[in-house]
Motif scaffolding. Structure first.
Motif, mmCIF file in Angstrom:
data_model
loop_
_atom_site.group_PDB
_atom_site.id
_atom_site.type_symbol
_atom_site.label_atom_id
_atom_site.label_comp_id
_atom_site.label_asym_id
_atom_site.label_seq_id
_atom_site.Cartn_x
_atom_site.Cartn_y
_atom_site.Cartn_z
ATOM 1 N N SER A 1 -2.797 1.853 6.458
ATOM 2 C CA SER A 1 -3.541 1.328 5.320
ATOM 3 C C SER A 1 -4.574 0.318 5.788
ATOM 4 O O SER A 1 -4.428 -0.299 6.856
ATOM 5 N N VAL A 2 -5.607 0.168 4.980
ATOM 6 C CA VAL A 2 -6.667 -0.806 5.293
ATOM 7 C C VAL A 2 -6.060 -2.212 5.367
ATOM 8 O O VAL A 2 -6.296 -2.977 6.319
ATOM 9 N N THR A 3 -5.245 -2.540 4.370
ATOM 10 C CA THR A 3 -4.671 -3.899 4.309
ATOM 11 C C THR A 3 -3.872 -4.195 5.574
ATOM 12 O O THR A 3 -3.915 -5.321 6.103
ATOM 13 N N THR B 1 -6.794 -6.530 -0.033
ATOM 14 C CA THR B 1 -8.079 -5.912 0.263
ATOM 15 C C THR B 1 -8.468 -5.128 -0.982
ATOM 16 O O THR B 1 -7.612 -4.617 -1.709
ATOM 17 N N SER B 2 -9.767 -5.083 -1.235
ATOM 18 C CA SER B 2 -10.252 -4.447 -2.466
ATOM 19 C C SER B 2 -11.768 -4.355 -2.407
ATOM 20 O O SER B 2 -12.376 -4.686 -1.389
ATOM 21 N N ILE B 3 -12.363 -3.944 -3.535
ATOM 22 C CA ILE B 3 -13.828 -4.032 -3.636
ATOM 23 C C ILE B 3 -14.182 -5.164 -4.611
ATOM 24 O O ILE B 3 -15.251 -5.168 -5.202
ATOM 25 N N SER C 1 0.842 -1.211 0.000
ATOM 26 C CA SER C 1 0.000 0.000 0.000
ATOM 27 C C SER C 1 0.870 1.251 0.000
ATOM 28 O O SER C 1 1.862 1.322 0.727
ATOM 29 N N PHE D 1 -13.049 -5.747 -7.529
ATOM 30 C CA PHE D 1 -13.047 -5.388 -8.951
ATOM 31 C C PHE D 1 -11.719 -5.882 -9.526
ATOM 32 O O PHE D 1 -10.675 -5.325 -9.260
ATOM 33 N N LYS E 1 0.121 3.798 1.390
ATOM 34 C CA LYS E 1 -0.115 4.485 2.662
ATOM 35 C C LYS E 1 0.705 3.887 3.805
ATOM 36 O O LYS E 1 0.473 4.228 4.969
ATOM 37 N N PRO F 1 -3.101 -3.797 -1.463
ATOM 38 C CA PRO F 1 -4.416 -3.410 -1.957
ATOM 39 C C PRO F 1 -4.463 -3.601 -3.467
ATOM 40 O O PRO F 1 -3.424 -3.527 -4.126
ATOM 41 N N LEU F 2 -5.638 -3.807 -4.002
ATOM 42 C CA LEU F 2 -5.807 -3.844 -5.455
ATOM 43 C C LEU F 2 -5.586 -2.442 -6.001
ATOM 44 O O LEU F 2 -6.108 -1.468 -5.463
ATOM 45 N N VAL G 1 -5.941 -0.805 -9.710
ATOM 46 C CA VAL G 1 -6.235 -0.845 -11.151
ATOM 47 C C VAL G 1 -5.853 -2.199 -11.765
ATOM 48 O O VAL G 1 -4.875 -2.308 -12.504
ATOM 49 N N PHE G 2 -6.616 -3.207 -11.408
ATOM 50 C CA PHE G 2 -6.492 -4.575 -11.939
ATOM 51 C C PHE G 2 -5.253 -5.329 -11.459
ATOM 52 O O PHE G 2 -5.028 -6.462 -11.849
HETATM 53 C C1 FMN Z 1 -5.915 4.292 -7.201
HETATM 54 C C2 FMN Z 1 -6.753 3.174 -6.669
HETATM 55 C C3 FMN Z 1 -7.007 2.092 -7.463
HETATM 56 C C4 FMN Z 1 -7.801 1.041 -7.005
HETATM 57 N N1 FMN Z 1 -8.047 -0.011 -7.831
HETATM 58 C C5 FMN Z 1 -8.853 -1.014 -7.411
HETATM 59 C C6 FMN Z 1 -9.156 -2.115 -8.268
HETATM 60 O O1 FMN Z 1 -8.714 -2.213 -9.412
HETATM 61 N N2 FMN Z 1 -9.971 -3.078 -7.795
HETATM 62 C C7 FMN Z 1 -10.513 -3.016 -6.535
HETATM 63 O O2 FMN Z 1 -11.267 -3.919 -6.185
HETATM 64 N N3 FMN Z 1 -10.209 -2.000 -5.688
HETATM 65 C C8 FMN Z 1 -9.408 -1.009 -6.104
HETATM 66 N N4 FMN Z 1 -9.093 0.029 -5.252
HETATM 67 C C9 FMN Z 1 -9.600 -0.023 -3.857
HETATM 68 C C10 FMN Z 1 -8.510 -0.474 -2.883
HETATM 69 O O3 FMN Z 1 -7.903 -1.652 -3.303
HETATM 70 C C11 FMN Z 1 -9.094 -0.719 -1.501
HETATM 71 O O4 FMN Z 1 -9.693 0.436 -1.036
HETATM 72 C C12 FMN Z 1 -8.027 -1.191 -0.504
HETATM 73 O O5 FMN Z 1 -8.668 -1.684 0.632
HETATM 74 C C13 FMN Z 1 -7.086 -0.077 -0.079
HETATM 75 O O6 FMN Z 1 -6.126 -0.635 0.784
HETATM 76 P P1 FMN Z 1 -4.965 0.170 1.493
HETATM 77 O O7 FMN Z 1 -5.628 1.160 2.422
HETATM 78 O O8 FMN Z 1 -4.221 -0.900 2.196
HETATM 79 O O9 FMN Z 1 -4.150 0.852 0.449
HETATM 80 C C14 FMN Z 1 -8.324 1.079 -5.685
HETATM 81 C C15 FMN Z 1 -8.065 2.200 -4.880
HETATM 82 C C16 FMN Z 1 -7.296 3.239 -5.365
HETATM 83 C C17 FMN Z 1 -7.035 4.413 -4.489
#
Ligand code: FMN
Length: 460
Positions: free
Chosen positions: A15-17, A106-108, A9, A110, A11, A70-71, A73-74
């Motif tokens: 970070s969330v992760t 962690t991600s949504i 991450s 996508f 961050k 974290p995810l 962009v793919f």
């Molecule tokens: C620039 C950016 C790109 C992201 N791309 C994706 C993605 O492709 N797929 C997805 O599911 N989530 C995506 N996310 C959501 C993050 O993966 C998710 O919020 C994650 O929990 C953040 O973790 P972190 O706080 O550890 O960085 C993206 C977030 C950001 C800011």
């Protein structure tokens, strides 16, 4: 045991992760989870100083490695991708070889699978023993059942390390066909009828085939194709994940580097957009990844909608269906038309000449008629995830997305179709009658299904 957590991450530990990692640490105090923040210190890691060697030494001392990211962009964040490149560039593979490893994201959800596939491939290339991967939705930690799931996963991982469990590889090493492309001399240039063609690349001098492919491809347009090399764009750094863009798509880098201007002036004004790059490990370069990540200032708005898109790829894309899917999904959710992807992997110069000519011809023809082919599951499914997230949990902070989705009909929830709901309610009751049911679930079903089509066809 000692587990080294490679944090992906931007961050760092805020970070969330890393909250998931903190949870695991709390539940397994007998193990040490040593976090290494890769993304914020990529400059030091890449600089050739001691930082990289220190990380490698830490990895050597570990009983297991957790790729926790974290995810983005793919895939993974561009700096994490750069770190992976550095491992191969600096021949540090031995530190990873034979180590037990697991993936946590962690991600949504996508395109979490494409990131997991990519990282699993990298672990296989590094000869690691992959236990398994775990894709947590970013809010899963708040659910008791999901916390239990996560604990089970880590129990299994620690146990696998303890037993030195075997692990089978999922991905074969890539075989690169190094044959040189010799373009033919025939000159065919098509009438672009005023369409603007922009080609973005990261080609360097040593990318001989890619450079020749670009040259041959652009020669098929009767206008000057604008070629932009990412190396010449002033990009101060990777995406910080700060979500400053959420309110009105203003990036924290606005006015500080040249990326936003480049994106808005060159990319948005193109009718035909071509991305050209060489495969690096199992993706393109980390510079290309920076491009995709930084494009996130448009948040979940398809900023390139309506354009024709094509890819020129040098390298073994045929062995990387995961990367092909990323290209396809990217173009589909952006609502662009993927004209095609041409590669040099077959090693047949004549066939490559023809493929490039056909790609140019079709780009122009589709552009003239504004043809956008229908999205498949990749685009349709992806947009539904965004639709639900922006409607619900992510409306704040993604205010700009909500405005866009509202005014562009992205909120196409079936729940809003009151006519359909009433019909379903009434039919739901009527169908309970055995006599009606018998009649409907018979031959009538098939003929009734096409009745509206027949009516339409008779009118057309
Ligand atoms: C620039 C950016 C790109 C992201 N791309 C994706 C993605 O492709 N797929 C997805 O599911 N989530 C995506 N996310 C959501 C993050 O993966 C998710 O919020 C994650 O929990 C953040 O973790 P972190 O706080 O550890 O960085 C993206 C977030 C950001 C800011």
């Amino acid at each position: 045991m000692k587990i080294v957590v490679l944090n992906g991450s931007p961050k760092g530990e805020t970070s969330v992760t890393m909250q998931y990692v903190a949870f695991i640490q709390k539940k397994f105090p007998q193990h040490e989870l040593k976090i290494v923040n890769i993304v914020p210190q990529i400059r030091q890691l890449a600089s050739g100083g001691q930082a990289f060697d220190e990380v490698i030494e830490t990895i050597k001392s570990a009983d297991g490695i957790l790729w926790a990211f974290p995810l983005y962009v793919f895939l993974v964040h561009s700096n994490y991708k750069r770190f992976i490149e550095l491992i191969f560039e600096r021949e540090a593979k031995a530190a990873f070889q034979g180590k037990h490893t697991a993936l946590l994201t962690t991600s949504i959800h996508f395109y979490d699978h494409t990131a997991h596939n990519y990282m699993h491939g990298i672990c296989d290339d590094l000869d690691m023993k992959v236990y398994a991967s775990y894709s947590a939705e970013m809010r899963d930690l708040f659910k008791e059942k999901e916390r239990e799931n996560l604990l089970q996963f880590f129990n299994g991982f620690f146990d696998a390390i303890d037993r030195d469990a075997s692990a089978s590889k999922l991905y074969l090493p890539l075989i690169v066909n190094g044959s040189e492309y010799t373009p033919g001399t025939a000159q065919v240039a098509f009438d672009t009828e005023g369409q603007k063609v922009v080609l973005v690349t990261d080609a360097e001098e040593q990318h001989t085939n890619l450079n020749k492919m670009i040259e041959k491809f652009v020669s098929h347009f009767d206008v000057n194709v604008e070629i932009v090399n990412l190396h010449n764009i002033d990009i101060k750094g990777g995406c910080l994940g700060c979500i400053r863009c959420g309110y009105d798509n203003t990036c924290i880098y606005s006015g500080k580097d040249g990326f936003i201007d480049f994106y808005n002036s060159k990319l948005r004004s193109a009718d035909i957009l071509v991305f050209a790059g060489a495969i690096r490990d199992r993706y393109l370069s980390s510079l290309w990844k920076t491009f995709f990540d930084r494009g996130f200032f448009n948040t979940h708005i398809p900023a390139l909608a309506g354009k024709q898109m094509a890819f020129l790829i040098s390298g073994p894309l045929g062995q990387l269906p995961n990367l092909r899917q990323i290209f396809e999904a990217y173009t589909e959710w952006q609502r662009t038309n993927l004209v095609g992807i041409v590669t040099d992997e077959a090693g047949d110069s004549k066939a490559l000449d023809q493929a490039l000519q056909e790609l140019a011809r079709r780009s122009i023809a589709y552009g003239k008629s504004n043809y956008i082919k229908p999205a498949t599951f990749l685009g349709v499914g992806g947009v539904k995830i965004f639709r639900d997230e922006i409607w619900g949990h992510l409306r704040f902070p993604f205010v700009a997305d909500h405005k866009f989705y509202k005014s562009n009909g992205v909120y196409d929830f079936p729940q809003n179709n009151y006519g359909k709901r009433l019909r379903n309610f009434l039919v739901g009751w009527v169908i309970k009658l055995p006599v009606v049911r018998k009649k409907v679930y018979s031959n009538l079903m098939i003929t009734k299904m096409i009745e509206p089509y027949k009516k339409l066809l008779s009118k057309l």
